[in-house]
Design a protein around this motif. Sequence first.
Motif, PDB file in Angstrom:
ATOM      1  N   UNK A   1       0.901  -1.306   0.085  1.00 54.78           N
ATOM      2  CA  UNK A   1      -0.055   0.089  -0.053  1.00 54.78           C
ATOM      3  C   UNK A   1       0.861   1.163   0.024  1.00 54.78           C
ATOM      4  N   UNK A   2       2.000   1.264   0.809  1.00 60.01           N
ATOM      5  CA  UNK A   2       2.814   2.542   0.891  1.00 60.01           C
ATOM      6  C   UNK A   2       3.261   2.612  -0.466  1.00 60.01           C
ATOM      7  N   UNK A   3       3.723   1.550  -1.246  1.00 58.99           N
ATOM      8  CA  UNK A   3       4.696   1.801  -2.478  1.00 58.99           C
ATOM      9  C   UNK A   3       3.817   2.295  -3.419  1.00 58.99           C
ATOM     10  N   UNK A   4       2.486   1.368  -3.342  1.00 62.65           N
ATOM     11  CA  UNK A   4       1.616   1.547  -4.377  1.00 62.65           C
ATOM     12  C   UNK A   4       1.029   3.113  -4.711  1.00 62.65           C
ATOM     13  N   UNK A   5       0.496   3.431  -3.148  1.00 66.32           N
ATOM     14  CA  UNK A   5      -0.141   4.684  -2.968  1.00 66.32           C
ATOM     15  C   UNK A   5       0.740   5.737  -3.075  1.00 66.32           C
ATOM     16  N   UNK A   6       1.832   5.865  -2.366  1.00 68.47           N
ATOM     17  CA  UNK A   6       2.610   6.998  -2.045  1.00 68.47           C
ATOM     18  C   UNK A   6       4.109   6.821  -2.455  1.00 68.47           C
ATOM     19  N   UNK A   7       4.387   5.712  -3.354  1.00 66.53           N
ATOM     20  CA  UNK A   7       5.821   5.461  -3.773  1.00 66.53           C
ATOM     21  C   UNK A   7       6.879   5.373  -2.674  1.00 66.53           C
ATOM     22  N   UNK A   8       6.451   4.863  -1.364  1.00 67.75           N
ATOM     23  CA  UNK A   8       7.605   4.738  -0.546  1.00 67.75           C
ATOM     24  C   UNK A   8       8.462   3.372  -0.813  1.00 67.75           C
ATOM     25  N   UNK A   9       9.730   3.749  -0.641  1.00 65.98           N
ATOM     26  CA  UNK A   9      10.740   2.703  -1.403  1.00 65.98           C
ATOM     27  C   UNK A   9      10.614   1.616  -0.406  1.00 65.98           C
ATOM     28  N   UNK A  10      10.616   0.258  -1.017  1.00 64.27           N
ATOM     29  CA  UNK A  10      10.419  -0.857  -0.289  1.00 64.27           C
ATOM     30  C   UNK A  10      11.388  -1.163   0.896  1.00 64.27           C
ATOM     31  N   UNK A  11      12.525  -0.478   0.839  1.00 66.22           N
ATOM     32  CA  UNK A  11      13.490  -0.889   1.778  1.00 66.22           C
ATOM     33  C   UNK A  11      13.167  -0.025   3.089  1.00 66.22           C
ATOM     34  N   UNK A  12      12.197   0.993   2.825  1.00 62.63           N
ATOM     35  CA  UNK A  12      11.802   1.590   4.138  1.00 62.63           C
ATOM     36  C   UNK A  12      10.566   1.144   4.645  1.00 62.63           C
ATOM     37  N   UNK A  13       9.958   0.073   4.294  1.00 63.06           N
ATOM     38  CA  UNK A  13       9.088  -0.640   4.827  1.00 63.06           C
ATOM     39  C   UNK A  13       9.363  -1.760   5.790  1.00 63.06           C
ATOM     40  N   UNK A  14       8.678  -1.659   7.045  1.00 62.16           N
ATOM     41  CA  UNK A  14       9.189  -2.857   7.925  1.00 62.16           C
ATOM     42  C   UNK A  14       7.789  -3.459   8.186  1.00 62.16           C
ATOM     43  N   UNK A  15       7.850  -4.857   7.822  1.00 57.58           N
ATOM     44  CA  UNK A  15       6.433  -5.567   7.887  1.00 57.58           C
ATOM     45  C   UNK A  15       6.164  -6.083   9.306  1.00 57.58           C
ATOM     46  N   UNK A  16       5.012  -5.795   9.925  1.00 53.09           N
ATOM     47  CA  UNK A  16       4.596  -6.125  11.225  1.00 53.09           C
ATOM     48  C   UNK A  16       3.527  -7.014  11.138  1.00 53.09           C
ATOM     49  N   UNK A  17       3.627  -8.156  12.046  1.00 49.89           N
ATOM     50  CA  UNK A  17       2.673  -9.019  12.192  1.00 49.89           C
ATOM     51  C   UNK A  17       1.866  -9.099  13.656  1.00 49.89           C
ATOM     52  N   UNK A  18       0.841 -10.136  13.751  1.00 47.02           N
ATOM     53  CA  UNK A  18       0.169 -10.283  15.029  1.00 47.02           C
ATOM     54  C   UNK A  18       1.478 -10.210  16.080  1.00 47.02           C
ATOM     55  N   UNK A  19       0.926  -9.527  17.422  1.00 48.42           N
ATOM     56  CA  UNK A  19       1.852  -9.432  18.588  1.00 48.42           C
ATOM     57  C   UNK A  19       3.244  -8.756  18.420  1.00 48.42           C
ATOM     58  N   UNK A  20       3.676  -8.486  17.211  1.00 46.59           N
ATOM     59  CA  UNK A  20       4.981  -7.675  17.039  1.00 46.59           C
ATOM     60  C   UNK A  20       4.982  -6.449  17.964  1.00 46.59           C
TER      61      UNK A  20
END
Length: 278
Positions: A1-20
């Motif tokens: 979403x961040x990349x698609x909508x706002x062009x945020x580079x992939x390396x700046x995205x930290x994926x979080x999950x349940x209980x992170x």
Amino acid sequence: MASVQYGVPRERVKVVREEDVLELGSKTLCFMEAPWLHWPETMFTYLKEDRVLFSCDFFGAHTAFGFYDDELEELMSFAKMYFGEIMMPFRSMGRKALEKVKEKDVKIIAPSHGPIYRNTEKILEAYSKWTKGETKEKVIIMYVTMWKSTEAMVNVIAKILFSEGIEVCLYNLANASIGDIAKDLVDSRGVVLGTPAVLGGMHPLALFGVYLVKALRPSLKYGVVLSSYGWGGGAVKQALEFLSPKKIEVIGTMEVNGPPSAEATEKIIELGKQLAKK
Ligand SMILES: Cc1cc2nc3c(=O)[nH]c(=O)nc-3n(C[C@H](O)[C@H](O)[C@H](O)COP(=O)(O)O)c2cc1C
């Protein structure tokens, strides 16, 4: 979403999950997965130190008035409208998410739309009812009319339901707002659809009404279809094709040639009484 909508580079995205958990120095963010409320990847974020739940769209309201819940008197009406339009089809996912919320010690709920709840009881209680699909002794009437014959039929049933102590919401589909209809679909137990016959079927606006019922999946239990026609009819047949798969028990239908006669009016009154009883 961040990349698609706002062009945020992939390396700046930290994926979080349940209980992170993300430590931000003096603040701690805890992530909770709450999928399909109402997008596939919806998540809540809990700010531990301040006991704030950022609930994404859940508990949202489409209003820009009021910064906090207590600053807007009609907030529950906006919240219910939002629930009806956006969350109602995802009720079962909502129930699961609500259980998760109850496990946390939440002081403030900050949804992504509408005011921030610093008094959380009211909205939590409302969501408990709405996600369970609890209905009231209430009937939503949706109708359309060209020359007022269907309207005359609808008015008869509206009056009788009202006099039997049923809450009645009456919508002329030619000028009703989707939001208002969605709001009243949240807790209506009965539905009356009124439509003239047009080109062998329902009026297009009545099709829109039944489409809303199909798409928003309210907990309607009982239905009545009223129709006025000129020659061959066909609207009731088409309405039943839409309503039957929705597990709505259609307790009666009426097709009248032109405006309702005294005899037809009596029959509509009887139908109204049966619906009220149900
Ligand atoms: C554009 C149009 C299409 C119609 N198509 C049908 C039809 O297919 N079958 C029928 O029985 N009556 C048809 N009618 C007649 C209406 O259903 C009839 O006049 C009815 O009483 C109108 O109800 P209302 O006063 O609630 O608008 C049509 C009328 C219009 C204006």
